[in-house]
Scaffold this motif. Structure first.
Motif, PDB file in Angstrom:
ATOM      1  N   GLY A 152       0.812  -1.213   0.000  1.00 56.73           N
ATOM      2  CA  GLY A 152       0.000   0.000   0.000  1.00 56.73           C
ATOM      3  C   GLY A 152       0.842   1.258   0.000  1.00 56.73           C
ATOM      4  O   GLY A 152       0.551   2.217  -0.732  1.00 56.73           O
ATOM      5  N   MET A 153       1.898   1.263   0.794  1.00 57.41           N
ATOM      6  CA  MET A 153       2.792   2.419   0.833  1.00 57.41           C
ATOM      7  C   MET A 153       3.499   2.601  -0.506  1.00 57.41           C
ATOM      8  O   MET A 153       3.670   3.731  -0.988  1.00 57.41           O
ATOM      9  N   ALA A 154       3.912   1.497  -1.115  1.00 57.28           N
ATOM     10  CA  ALA A 154       4.582   1.587  -2.406  1.00 57.28           C
ATOM     11  C   ALA A 154       3.644   2.117  -3.482  1.00 57.28           C
ATOM     12  O   ALA A 154       4.029   2.954  -4.310  1.00 57.28           O
ATOM     13  N   ALA A 155       2.387   1.657  -3.458  1.00 59.14           N
ATOM     14  CA  ALA A 155       1.414   2.124  -4.457  1.00 59.14           C
ATOM     15  C   ALA A 155       1.128   3.620  -4.313  1.00 59.14           C
ATOM     16  O   ALA A 155       0.831   4.298  -5.309  1.00 59.14           O
ATOM     17  N   ASN A 156       1.254   4.145  -3.100  1.00 60.28           N
ATOM     18  CA  ASN A 156       1.025   5.566  -2.857  1.00 60.28           C
ATOM     19  C   ASN A 156       2.274   6.411  -3.059  1.00 60.28           C
ATOM     20  O   ASN A 156       2.272   7.612  -2.779  1.00 60.28           O
ATOM     21  N   GLY A 157       3.369   5.774  -3.502  1.00 58.49           N
ATOM     22  CA  GLY A 157       4.598   6.504  -3.789  1.00 58.49           C
ATOM     23  C   GLY A 157       5.444   6.823  -2.591  1.00 58.49           C
ATOM     24  O   GLY A 157       6.306   7.719  -2.656  1.00 58.49           O
ATOM     25  N   ALA A 158       5.247   6.131  -1.480  1.00 56.46           N
ATOM     26  CA  ALA A 158       6.000   6.432  -0.259  1.00 56.46           C
ATOM     27  C   ALA A 158       7.490   6.147  -0.407  1.00 56.46           C
ATOM     28  O   ALA A 158       8.308   6.748   0.294  1.00 56.46           O
ATOM     29  N   PHE A 159       7.857   5.242  -1.312  1.00 54.31           N
ATOM     30  CA  PHE A 159       9.267   4.885  -1.487  1.00 54.31           C
ATOM     31  C   PHE A 159       9.861   5.457  -2.767  1.00 54.31           C
ATOM     32  O   PHE A 159      10.954   5.079  -3.176  1.00 54.31           O
ATOM     33  N   GLY A 172       6.093  -5.573  -1.590  1.00 58.98           N
ATOM     34  CA  GLY A 172       5.586  -6.077  -0.312  1.00 58.98           C
ATOM     35  C   GLY A 172       5.987  -7.526  -0.073  1.00 58.98           C
ATOM     36  O   GLY A 172       6.377  -7.907   1.038  1.00 58.98           O
ATOM     37  N   TYR A 173       5.893  -8.340  -1.126  1.00 59.17           N
ATOM     38  CA  TYR A 173       6.294  -9.745  -1.010  1.00 59.17           C
ATOM     39  C   TYR A 173       7.790  -9.865  -0.743  1.00 59.17           C
ATOM     40  O   TYR A 173       8.231 -10.687   0.081  1.00 59.17           O
ATOM     41  N   ARG A 174       8.592  -9.065  -1.449  1.00 60.43           N
ATOM     42  CA  ARG A 174      10.058  -9.126  -1.272  1.00 60.43           C
ATOM     43  C   ARG A 174      10.457  -8.810   0.169  1.00 60.43           C
ATOM     44  O   ARG A 174      11.365  -9.433   0.730  1.00 60.43           O
ATOM     45  N   VAL A 175       9.780  -7.830   0.762  1.00 61.32           N
ATOM     46  CA  VAL A 175      10.088  -7.465   2.144  1.00 61.32           C
ATOM     47  C   VAL A 175       9.808  -8.635   3.088  1.00 61.32           C
ATOM     48  O   VAL A 175      10.618  -8.967   3.961  1.00 61.32           O
ATOM     49  N   VAL A 176       8.661  -9.279   2.901  1.00 62.10           N
ATOM     50  CA  VAL A 176       8.305 -10.415   3.754  1.00 62.10           C
ATOM     51  C   VAL A 176       9.305 -11.551   3.573  1.00 62.10           C
ATOM     52  O   VAL A 176       9.787 -12.147   4.546  1.00 62.10           O
ATOM     53  N   TYR A 177       9.647 -11.874   2.337  1.00 62.66           N
ATOM     54  CA  TYR A 177      10.605 -12.962   2.084  1.00 62.66           C
ATOM     55  C   TYR A 177      11.983 -12.627   2.651  1.00 62.66           C
ATOM     56  O   TYR A 177      12.701 -13.517   3.129  1.00 62.66           O
TER      57      TYR A 177
END
Length: 468
Positions: free
Chosen positions: A407-414, A424-429
Motif C-alpha cells: 500500500g505504501m509503495a502504491a502511494n509513492g512512499a518509497f 511487499g512480497y520481497r520485504v516479507v521474504y
C-alpha cells in the motif's frame, strides 16, 4: 481376527506396535488426532469460507475469530506440566485432560453455528450477542483442541516403549493429516448445497463426533492406579519444573530454533499463490499446483532425513541444513520476480518445502530426546506451544506486512522507482531469510555440543517412519 491381524501387519507403521501396546490399540488411540484434524478444518477452512462468502460476515471479524484459538497455544506447556502431576480418584493423569478438552470442544461447536448465523444479519440490533458468543465458541474449541492434543500425545508417549515412542507419535501425526484431508472432503460434500440448516447440522455432527471419537480413543488406555490415587504426590510449581526443564541450555535453545524456524517458513504460507498470480502472472491452475510442489519438496526431505538419521546423522545438523536451504529458497523466490521466471519461482517453492521438512525432522528428533529425559507432557507441550504460536503469529504478520508495504509503495512512499506490486512480497521474504539465519546462529552451539557428545557415545537411530 486373523485376517485383521494380517491386514494391520501390512500397514506402513505396523512396526510401531508391541506386545504391550499392539497396533490396533494405537490406531484406536489415534482417533483423538482425527477429531483434532476435523476441528482444525472447521476452524481454519470450512467456517472461514462460509462466514465470508455465504454469510457475508466482515473479513476482519472472521480473521479475529480464526486467530482466537491461538490464545491457548502458549498454555500447552502448562497443560502438559499439570497432566504430568495430575492427581485423580483413579490415578489417571492424561485421561481427565482429554475428557476436559473434549467437553470444551463439544460446547464450543454446540453454540458456534447459532452465533455465526446471528452475525450474518447486519440489521439485527442484537448482533453484539452473536459476536460475543462467536468469540466464546472459538475460544472454547481452541482451548479444547490444545488440551486434547497435548494430553493425548503425552499419553501415547507414556504407553509406548522408549524405542517405539517416536514411531507411535509419528503414526498419530499421520492420523492428524488423514483426519484433516478426510474432513475437508466430507465437509465440502455436505455443504455443497449450502443452507443455514445444513450448517447447523454439520457443526453439531462434528461436536458429537468429537465426543464419540475421543471417548473411544481414551477408553481403557490409561490403567487405573489405586496406589497413585491414594498417594500424596506433590506437584512442584510450574516455574520450578520449567526452570529444571530448561537447565543446561538444550531445551531453551531448541525452542528458540523451533520458533524462529517455524516463523521463517510460515510467513509465506498465504503469500506464495498471490505472489505467483500478481507478480508472475500465473493462472489459477498454475498457482494451485504450488501446493503440490511444496508438499513434494517436503516429502523428499522426509525421505532423505530418514536415510541420514537412520545411519547416525546429527539431528541438529539436519535442522541447520534445513534452515540454510530455506535461505536459498527465498532468495530464488525473490529472484524470480527480477528475471520474471516461473521456473525459478517453482524451484524456490520446492526448496521451501524441502527446507521445511529438514528443519521439522531435526527439531522433532531433538524434542523427542528431551521428552525421554523426563517431563514428557511439559516437553511435548512446550514444543507444540512454540510451533503453533510462531506459525499463527508469522502468518498474520506476513499478510499484514505485505499489505502495508504494498500500500505504501502504491502511494509513492518509497519513490517512483519502488511502486512494483512485488515489493511487499520481497520485504516479507527478506524477513524470512533473516529469521532463518537467526535460527542458524542459535543452532551452531547445539550442533557443536552434539558433535562433542557423539565422539564419546553411539549415535541414536531415527528413521523416516518416526517422523510425524
Amino acid at each position: 481376527m486373523n485376517r485383521l491381524t494380517k491386514y494391520l501387519a501390512t500397514l506402513p507403521f505396523a512396526d510401531a506396535g508391541t506386545t504391550e501396546l499392539p497396533l490396533r490399540r494405537i490406531l484406536r488411540l489415534s482417533l483423538f488426532q482425527i477429531s483434532i484434524g476435523m476441528a482444525m478444518v472447521l476452524l481454519y477452512g470450512t467456517l472461514n469460507r462460509v462466514m465470508v462468502v455465504e454469510l457475508g460476515v466482515s473479513a476482519w471479524f472472521v480473521s479475529l475469530m480464526v486467530a482466537l484459538p491461538l490464545v491457548f497455544a502458549p498454555l500447552r506447556a502448562l497443560i502438559g506440566h499439570r497432566s504430568d502431576y495430575h492427581h485423580s480418584a483413579f490415578g489417571w493423569r492424561r485421561v481427565p485432560y482429554i475428557a476436559l478438552g473434549s467437553m470444551l470442544q463439544y460446547g464450543g461447536f454446540a453454540i458456534m453455528p447459532y452465533s455465526i448465523l446471528i452475525l450474518s444479519d447486519e440489521t439485527n440490533n442484537l448482533i453484539f450477542v452473536g459476536q460475543f458468543f462467536a468469540g466464546v465458541s472459538f475460544l472454547m474449541v481452541g482451548a479444547g483442541l490444545h488440551t486434547v492434543q497435548t494430553a493425548g500425545l503425552a499419553l501415547a508417549t507414556d504407553l509406548a516403549t522408549p524405542e517405539k515412542r517416536p514411531r507411535v507419535v509419528a503414526l498419530l501425526y499421520s492420523m492428524l493429516l488423514l483426519g484433516m484431508v478426510g474432513s475437508a472432503l466430507l465437509f465440502g460434500h455436505l455443504l455443497e448445497d449450502f443452507s443455514h440448516k445444513k450448517l447447523v447440522e454439520v457443526v453439531h455432527a462434528a461436536a458429537l463426533a468429537t465426543i464419540i471419537m475421543n471417548l473411544i480413543a481414551a477408553w481403557k488406555q490409561e490403567s487405573i492406579d489405586l496406589k497413585r490415587a491414594v498417594a500424596k504426590i506433590p506437584r512442584p510449581p510450574f516455574r520450578e519444573t520449567w526452570n529444571e526443564f530448561l537447565r543446561g541450555g538444550y531445551a531453551s535453545r531448541l525452542l528458540i530454533v523451533v520458533g524462529l524456524g517455524t516463523a521463517g517458513f510460515s510467513m509465506q504460507e498465504i503469500l506464495l499463490e498471490p505472489y505467483g498470480a500478481q507478480v508472475l502472472g500465473l493462472t489459477v491452475a498454475q498457482t494451485t499446483s504450488l501446493t503440490a510442489i511444496l508438499a513434494g519438496g517436503t516429502f523428499i526431505a522426509f525421505a532423505l532425513s530418514g536415510y541420514v538419521l537412520s545411519r547416525g546423522g546429527n539431528a541438529y545438523q539436519l535442522a541447520s541444513v534445513g534452515a540454510l536451504v530455506g535461505v536459498f529458497a527465498f532468495l530464488l523466490v525473490i529472484l524470480a520476480a527480477t528475471v520474471e521466471s516461473a521456473l525459478v519461482f517453482r524451484g524456490g517453492t520446492a526448496l521451501i518445502g524441502f527446507g521445511t521438512g529438514l528443519l521439522a525432522v531435526g527439531t522433532l528428533t531433538a524434542a523427542m530426546e528431551l521428552a525421554e529425559r523426563g517431563h514428557v507432557g511439559l516437553a511435548l507441550g512446550a514444543w507444540g506451544a512454540v510451533q503453533a504460536t510462531a506459525q499463527g503469529v508469522a502468518i498474520a504478520l506476513g499478510g499484514a506486512l505485505r499489505d502495508l508495504v504494498s500500500g505504501m509503495a502504491a502511494n509513492g512512499a518509497f519513490g517512483p522507482e519502488w511502486t512494483s506490486p512485488s515489493l511487499g512480497y520481497r520485504v516479507v521474504y527478506s524477513i524470512e531469510i533473516l529469521l532463518l539465519l537467526a535460527a542458524l546462529v542459535v543452532l551452531i552451539p547445539l550442533l557443536l555440543r552434539r558433535q562433542r557428545e557423539a565422539a564419546s557415545s553411539a549415535p541414536s537411530q531415527f528413521g523416516l517412519d518416526q517422523m510425524p
